[in-house]
Design a protein around this motif. Structure first.
Motif, PDB file in Angstrom:
ATOM      1  N   ASN A  62     -12.200  15.700  -7.869  1.00 30.85           N
ATOM      2  CA  ASN A  62     -11.665  15.214  -6.596  1.00 30.85           C
ATOM      3  C   ASN A  62     -12.518  14.148  -5.933  1.00 30.85           C
ATOM      4  O   ASN A  62     -12.271  13.772  -4.787  1.00 30.85           O
ATOM      5  CB  ASN A  62     -11.466  16.390  -5.626  1.00 30.85           C
ATOM      6  N   GLU A  74     -10.479  10.046  -3.395  1.00 31.45           N
ATOM      7  CA  GLU A  74      -9.475  11.081  -3.642  1.00 31.45           C
ATOM      8  C   GLU A  74      -8.192  10.518  -4.235  1.00 31.45           C
ATOM      9  O   GLU A  74      -7.307  11.287  -4.631  1.00 31.45           O
ATOM     10  CB  GLU A  74      -9.173  11.829  -2.347  1.00 31.45           C
ATOM     11  N   ASP A  75      -8.069   9.204  -4.296  1.00 29.85           N
ATOM     12  CA  ASP A  75      -6.842   8.587  -4.817  1.00 29.85           C
ATOM     13  C   ASP A  75      -6.539   8.964  -6.269  1.00 29.85           C
ATOM     14  O   ASP A  75      -5.374   9.226  -6.602  1.00 29.85           O
ATOM     15  CB  ASP A  75      -6.917   7.069  -4.687  1.00 29.85           C
ATOM     16  N   ALA A  77      -7.101  11.702  -7.994  1.00 33.92           N
ATOM     17  CA  ALA A  77      -6.500  13.035  -8.050  1.00 33.92           C
ATOM     18  C   ALA A  77      -5.108  13.036  -7.422  1.00 33.92           C
ATOM     19  O   ALA A  77      -4.190  13.703  -7.907  1.00 33.92           O
ATOM     20  CB  ALA A  77      -7.403  14.046  -7.346  1.00 33.92           C
ATOM     21  N   ARG A  78      -4.942  12.260  -6.359  1.00 36.74           N
ATOM     22  CA  ARG A  78      -3.678  12.235  -5.623  1.00 36.74           C
ATOM     23  C   ARG A  78      -2.583  11.468  -6.366  1.00 36.74           C
ATOM     24  O   ARG A  78      -1.407  11.833  -6.308  1.00 36.74           O
ATOM     25  CB  ARG A  78      -3.908  11.612  -4.246  1.00 36.74           C
ATOM     26  N   ASN A  79      -2.973  10.400  -7.076  1.00 36.04           N
ATOM     27  CA  ASN A  79      -1.985   9.450  -7.601  1.00 36.04           C
ATOM     28  C   ASN A  79      -1.818   9.462  -9.115  1.00 36.04           C
ATOM     29  O   ASN A  79      -1.088   8.628  -9.649  1.00 36.04           O
ATOM     30  CB  ASN A  79      -2.365   8.027  -7.172  1.00 36.04           C
ATOM     31  N   SER A  80      -2.469  10.380  -9.804  1.00 39.76           N
ATOM     32  CA  SER A  80      -2.423  10.339 -11.280  1.00 39.76           C
ATOM     33  C   SER A  80      -1.464  11.358 -11.892  1.00 39.76           C
ATOM     34  O   SER A  80      -1.436  11.535 -13.106  1.00 39.76           O
ATOM     35  CB  SER A  80      -3.825  10.561 -11.847  1.00 39.76           C
ATOM     36  N   GLN A 204      -7.396  12.153 -13.685  1.00 41.41           N
ATOM     37  CA  GLN A 204      -8.278  11.396 -12.807  1.00 41.41           C
ATOM     38  C   GLN A 204      -9.681  11.199 -13.378  1.00 41.41           C
ATOM     39  O   GLN A 204     -10.449  10.375 -12.886  1.00 41.41           O
ATOM     40  CB  GLN A 204      -8.376  12.069 -11.431  1.00 41.41           C
TER      41      GLN A 204
END
Length: 304
Positions: A62, A74-75, A77-80, A204
């Protein structure tokens, strides 16, 4: 170095859950969550592992730099979530005897994985300790038959803007590219990782296969690799091309050479807490005994 067991490096809650699954003492729904192929990964102990305490799986997954999924930590983890690491092929070409398309299983079969607990030092002056699962890059290159004329190994990340939203913007010159000198690539510390802890690599963190070079700043350890090329010329690398005064080809961790915008003398260990002090950065990230001889006679303040 002291060998760490999986119970040492796995977050305690995960370790207990794993033991419960093996013992059949959990509800069916939880058991299903742990039944993915990633759960089965293990690695042989390695003399190259550090005995420092690893970061937790949650911290490692993260807090990432992977601009293909965004520039925030954090992108990735958020966007993958839409990224598809299977099926996968890595093209090996250039000065090799056996060019071709190789699967991850060809390059890093599960029964050959090693446990490598390595320090990671980011050029941004933060650090982690990560328990990778992988194989020496040298074995992959030997399998392909690198020819004597090869002086460098070049790497390239997959280009999929429909799955990697960061690639829709000109943040970097896509696709991401990196490279190593041949002796760096063949060094036993250099690995290709396919997992961390006892799980396959999360998206990520560079699924399904990435480079890990622990004595260099983290941006050298290119993720989601689709091409490996043996060449007689120093390869083009993304960050050096963008800002050569800030990011060199070698990118060896060096506390004596500051980044133009910040000091590299100390680092912040992720997860250490707000009250923890910064730690001194070690030359070559603490791996100097193994790798300093590679750079004998070089001016490390100039060839950075």
């Amino acid at each position: 170095m002291r060998k760490l067991n999986w119970s040492d490096v796995t977050p305690y809650s995960d370790y207990l859950s794993r033991r419960a699954v093996l013992g059949g003492g959990v509800a069916a729904g939880v058991a299903m969550a742990f039944a993915a192929p990633a759960f089965a990964l293990t690695g042989k102990a390695s003399k190259f592992s550090t005995d420092e305490k690893p970061n937790t799986f949650e911290q490692i997954t993260n807090y990432n730099n992977f601009y293909e999924f965004g520039t925030g930590k954090e992108d990735p983890a958020r966007n993958s979530g839409k990224f598809k690491p299977e099926p996968w092929a890595v093209q090996i070409d250039g000065l090799v005897d056996k060019p071709g398309s190789y699967s991850v299983a060809d390059l890093a079969p599960d029964n050959a994985l090693e446990e490598r607990i390595y320090r990671l030092r980011c050029v941004e002056a933060w650090s982690m300790v990560i328990p990778w699962l992988g194989v020496p890059l040298a074995g992959i290159l030997n399998k392909a038959g690198v020819q004597p004329g090869a002086k460098f190994i070049a790497f390239e990340t997959v280009m999929r803007p429909d799955e990697m939203p960061g690639q829709e913007y000109p943040i970097l010159d896509w696709p991401y590219r990196e490279g190593l000198r041949i002796d760096e690539a063949m060094h036993p510390l250099t690995i290709m990782a396919t997992g961390l802890y006892d799980k396959t690599l999360p998206n990520q963190n560079g699924a399904p296969i990435r480079l890990v070079v622990p004595w260099k700043y983290g941006f050298k350890s290119i993720k989601s690799i689709v091409r490996i090329t043996a060449t007689d010329k120093m390869p083009r690398t993304t960050w050096k091309n963008m800002a050569a005064n800030e990011y060199g080809f070698y990118a060896n961790v060096n506390p004596a050479v500051d980044h133009p915008r910040w000091s590299q003398a100390t680092e912040r260990r992720i997860g250490a807490g707000l009250l923890a002090g910064r730690e001194p950065t070690l030359p070559f990230n603490g791996y100097g005994d193994q790798v300093a001889s590679l750079y004998a006679g070089m001016d490390l303040a100039k060839d950075y």
